[in-house]
Design an enzyme around this catalytic site. Structure first.
Site, PDB file in Angstrom:
ATOM      1  N   LYS A   1      41.891  35.945  18.032  1.00 41.53           N
ATOM      2  CA  LYS A   1      40.539  35.723  18.556  1.00 41.53           C
ATOM      3  C   LYS A   1      39.721  34.799  17.656  1.00 41.53           C
ATOM      4  O   LYS A   1      38.904  34.015  18.150  1.00 41.53           O
ATOM      5  CB  LYS A   1      39.827  37.063  18.743  1.00 41.53           C
TER       6      LYS A   1
ATOM      7  N   TYR B   1      45.283  40.809  16.969  1.00 44.45           N
ATOM      8  CA  TYR B   1      44.202  40.491  17.907  1.00 44.45           C
ATOM      9  C   TYR B   1      43.075  39.725  17.212  1.00 44.45           C
ATOM     10  O   TYR B   1      42.574  38.724  17.727  1.00 44.45           O
ATOM     11  CB  TYR B   1      43.689  41.795  18.508  1.00 44.45           C
TER      12      TYR B   1
END
Length: 302
Positions: A167, A163
């Site tokens: 991101k 993640y």
């Protein structure tokens, strides 16, 4: 009505932050494509109901919306999302890249499948939908990209290597989009949200510290993120591009971007030994510690 006449695509709009984005965009005059595959937080399953439900809410409130359930994670289906806007409204003005999933695991235990699934939805999905909209933005000499990032990538969190990488990759992608599309009057910016949502609800709460953090997050409403997204989607934000913002309840932050902090010079060049003896001692005062998000944002939200 800052978005009167605009056509806005919001991905991952079937719930949480995405739903609030779609409702706020419509309330400010936009025609909205509500995109959501209706998957679980981990990206499994499909359900047409969430996107249709939010589109229905907008229509009942007097707005204009259509539902779309194509996946952002594949090039062909991402193109169908943009095509849905063209078919329904004849144009597209704003893309809000909000769709996301979580498959948290410590790096040393993370499977290839857990890595790939999160990269596909977040990073590849942001590229696919943005790239599909780019020819329309170029031809009309206008457009807005609003991309969702996270402090997991900007700062750091435990157990989120996939993640966090996706991101932070979105930040670099957004900056590249801003640079490449500037001559076409297209802007691209990022928002890192702090809010209680279905995804945040999956964070482990095994210790008193984790439980206290989750209780703090529960006090932060997803609707607090939407005003910044509406502004960035509007004509009023024409001069704002390539930036990274964070929203935490009633606080707005402009986040820093990577720039040189300090330098050292040695006219005869460096060896491993002189780096150890001179360069690192000179630079180490500016080293960043292994901070996590909650340690950088250490005060209660306002």
């Amino acid at each position: 009505m800052m978005l009167e006449g605009k056509v806005v695509i919001v991905t991952g709009a079937g719930g949480g932050i995405g739903r609030d984005f779609a409702l706020a965009m419509a309330a400010h005059g936009a025609k909205v494509v509500v995109n959501d595959v209706g998957a679980s937080v981990s990206g499994e399953g499909r359900d047409t109901a969430p996107a249709q439900r939010v589109a229905g809410e907008i229509v009942v409130a007097g707005g204009t919306a259509v539902a779309n359930t194509d996946s952002v994670a594949e090039w062909a289906s991402a193109n169908r999302i943009v095509q849905a806007a063209i078919d329904a409204y004849g144009r597209v003005d704003v893309v809000v890249n909000n769709a996301g999933i979580l498959r948290d695991r410590f790096f040393f235990n993370m499977s290839i499948e857990e890595w790939q699934a999160v990269i596909d939805v977040h990073l590849n999905g942001t590229f696919y939908v943005s790239r599909a909209a780019a020819p329309y933005f170029k031809s009309q000499n206008s457009g807005r990209y609003v991309n969702m990032t996270s402090t997991s990538g900007l700062i750091g969190n435990l157990g989120q290597a996939n993640y966090a990488a996706a991101k932070l990759g979105i930040v670099a992608l957004s900056k590249s989009m801003a640079l490449d599309m500037a001559k076409y009057r297209v802007t691209s910016n990022c928002i890192a949200p702090f809010a209680w949502s279905r995804m945040i609800g999956t964070i482990p709460a095994d210790t008193p510290e984790q439980q206290a953090r989750l209780e703090t997050l529960k006090r932060m409403e997803t609707a607090k993120i939407a005003p910044l997204a509406v502004y960035l989607a509007s004509d009023a934000a024409q001069a704002v591009t390539g930036q990274v913002f964070a929203v935490r309840a009633n606080e707005l932050f402009l986040m820093s971007q990577s720039r040189p902090l300090r330098s050292v010079h040695r006219s005869e060049g460096w060896t491993p030994e002189t780096i150890a003896q001179t360069a690192i001692p000179a630079l180490s005062a500016q080293f960043h510690p292994l901070d996590r998000t909650q340690e950088v944002f250490s005060w209660d939200p306002v």
